[in-house]
Design an enzyme around this catalytic site. Structure first.
Site, PDB file in Angstrom:
ATOM      1  N   HIS A   1     -11.367  33.576 120.095  1.00 28.92           N
ATOM      2  CA  HIS A   1     -10.989  33.180 121.466  1.00 28.92           C
ATOM      3  C   HIS A   1     -12.176  32.646 122.275  1.00 28.92           C
ATOM      4  O   HIS A   1     -11.973  32.066 123.341  1.00 28.92           O
ATOM      5  CB  HIS A   1     -10.409  34.370 122.240  1.00 28.92           C
ATOM      6  CG  HIS A   1      -9.101  34.866 121.699  1.00 28.92           C
ATOM      7  ND1 HIS A   1      -8.016  34.050 121.521  1.00 28.92           N
ATOM      8  CD2 HIS A   1      -8.707  36.114 121.304  1.00 28.92           C
ATOM      9  CE1 HIS A   1      -7.007  34.769 121.027  1.00 28.92           C
ATOM     10  NE2 HIS A   1      -7.409  36.016 120.881  1.00 28.92           N
TER      11      HIS A   1
ATOM     12  N   ASP B   1      -4.702  35.424 112.442  1.00 24.90           N
ATOM     13  CA  ASP B   1      -4.620  36.395 113.536  1.00 24.90           C
ATOM     14  C   ASP B   1      -3.324  36.128 114.322  1.00 24.90           C
ATOM     15  O   ASP B   1      -2.879  34.987 114.417  1.00 24.90           O
ATOM     16  CB  ASP B   1      -5.844  36.227 114.452  1.00 24.90           C
ATOM     17  CG  ASP B   1      -5.969  37.336 115.491  1.00 24.90           C
ATOM     18  OD1 ASP B   1      -6.775  38.258 115.267  1.00 24.90           O
ATOM     19  OD2 ASP B   1      -5.253  37.275 116.516  1.00 24.90           O
TER      20      ASP B   1
ATOM     21  N   HIS C   1      -2.847  36.114 117.356  1.00 29.21           N
ATOM     22  CA  HIS C   1      -3.116  35.323 118.560  1.00 29.21           C
ATOM     23  C   HIS C   1      -3.676  33.952 118.166  1.00 29.21           C
ATOM     24  O   HIS C   1      -4.399  33.846 117.173  1.00 29.21           O
ATOM     25  CB  HIS C   1      -4.150  36.040 119.445  1.00 29.21           C
ATOM     26  CG  HIS C   1      -3.759  37.429 119.825  1.00 29.21           C
ATOM     27  ND1 HIS C   1      -4.173  38.534 119.111  1.00 29.21           N
ATOM     28  CD2 HIS C   1      -2.977  37.884 120.833  1.00 29.21           C
ATOM     29  CE1 HIS C   1      -3.662  39.630 119.672  1.00 29.21           C
ATOM     30  NE2 HIS C   1      -2.929  39.260 120.718  1.00 29.21           N
TER      31      HIS C   1
ATOM     32  N   ASP D   1      -3.684  41.776 113.106  1.00 27.60           N
ATOM     33  CA  ASP D   1      -2.729  42.193 114.138  1.00 27.60           C
ATOM     34  C   ASP D   1      -1.310  41.629 113.988  1.00 27.60           C
ATOM     35  O   ASP D   1      -0.441  42.010 114.773  1.00 27.60           O
ATOM     36  CB  ASP D   1      -3.299  41.933 115.553  1.00 27.60           C
ATOM     37  CG  ASP D   1      -4.031  40.622 115.690  1.00 27.60           C
ATOM     38  OD1 ASP D   1      -3.924  39.780 114.784  1.00 27.60           O
ATOM     39  OD2 ASP D   1      -4.708  40.425 116.720  1.00 27.60           O
TER      40      ASP D   1
HETATM   41 ZN   LIG Z   1      -5.592  38.840 117.627  1.00 29.31          ZN
END
Ligand SMILES: [Zn+2]
Length: 350
Positions: free
Chosen positions: A134, A170, A172, A257
């Site tokens: 991120h 991931d 996200h 995740d």
């Molecule tokens: Zn994540």
């Protein structure tokens, strides 16, 4: 060395350092030191760690962090940590040691890449924290300080590589990595992620721009996707694109995740499937594929440790009952894949 191992082949490395535990996010933060402890304990209790080459990381140099991040941002992180810590954003606490630890994490992935590039190892798993995908050019966010995988990809470019594949599974979207290479045809960024969800980016029409058009492939997925859905997406979208791209190097932004047990997100993967996804990637890029896997998210300690073990077994061709099963994805996922193929067909033979 490989005592008691039926397989003495030491072709896979593990990056780890106790100093990674010193990045202190507070008592209740999901991205905590216990994540790495759980992974290392699992690798030791299973005997797998004896078959891995331990790689001790060194901190990245400032110039290497600057491949991806602005000097003023790097300095601001250092200053916050020198004052004893603070918040980079509402999700991203740093402690006194975090700046040094973040340098060590980025340096760990660079060292992993070097070990593979030099031919010492075929693949490396980098058990690093803080995570990175991120982190943007001028700000940290979403538990991430410096973008470890993006920095490693830039390092590979400086070593002369022209086709680098980043696979980000991931849950996200890796906004920072996507942005780092959005106009760059030498780095193909592929991401599966829950959508809509944090950080909000990663819709399927984000395909890169300028020279980089077609070198960003986003697969936004509804919550609730399970093993067959992910395997279908990897076989139908990633495998043909990766085979056509013929990467000289593969970096995996491995967040665990999407696991069914994960407390943060809404996907339903089993631990084994992370091994299966690793196998899909390996077979798409061919036997000589050079692969570095870098830890991103994953917040259920047992699920995380078990999933990492499967990934390492897949990297080492030790995955029990290996092979990629036939996958019957649900209709929403098949339709999404069809939509993505329509868009990406402009760039790839899908
Ligand atoms: Zn994540």
């Amino acid at each position: 060395m490989s005592k008691g191992s039926s397989n003495g082949d030491k072709s896979t490395g593990l990056v780890y350092h106790h100093d990674f535990l010193k990045h202190d996010t507070g008592a209740y933060h999901p991205e905590r030191a216990a994540r790495l402890t759980a992974i290392i304990e699992r690798l030791e209790s299973s005997g797998l760690s004896e078959r891995l080459v331990r790689i001790s990381p060194e901190p990245a140099a400032l110039e290497q962090i600057e491949y991806v991040h602005e000097r003023s941002y790097i300095e601001s992180v250092r200053e916050v940590c020198e004052r004893g810590g603070g918040m980079l954003d509402p999700d991203t606490p740093v402690s006194a040691a975090s700046y040094e630890v973040a340098l060590l994490a980025a340096g760990g992935v660079i060292k992993a890449v070097e070990e593979v590039l030099n031919g010492n190892l075929k693949s490396v798993f980098a058990a690093v924290r803080p995570p990175g995908h991120h982190a943007e050019r001028s700000r940290g966010m979403g538990f991430c300080i410096f973008n470890n995988v993006a920095i490693a990809a830039e390092h590979l470019k400086r070593r002369g590589l022209r086709r680098i594949l980043i696979v980000d599974w991931d849950v996200h979207h890796g906004n920072g990595t996507q942005n780092a290479f959005y106009e760059d045809a030498s780095v193909l960024y592929f991401s599966t992620h829950q959508y809509p969800y944090y950080p909000g980016t990663g819709w399927l029409d984000e395909v890169g721009s300028g020279d980089g058009r077609g070198f960003t492939v986003n697969v936004p997925l509804p919550a609730g996707c399970g093993d067959p859905d992910y395997i279908y997406v990897f076989k139908e979208v990633l495998a043909p694109i990766a085979a056509e791209f013929r990467p000289e190097f593969v970096l995996i932004s491995a967040g665990f995740d999407p696991h069914a047990s994960d407390p943060l997100a809404g996907m339903r993967l089993s631990s084994r499937t992370f091994g299966v996804l690793t196998e899909v990637i390996k077979s798409a890029v061919g036997g000589g594929g050079r692969i570095v896997v870098s830890l991103e998210g994953g917040y259920s300690l047992n699920a995380l440790a078990e999933s990492v073990q499967y990934v390492l077994e897949a990297l080492r061709d030790e995955f029990e009952g290996g092979g990629v099963p036939e996958a019957e994805a649900r209709a929403a996922v098949r339709n999404r894949v069809a939509e993505i193929k329509r868009i990406q067909r402009e760039y790839w033979g899908l």
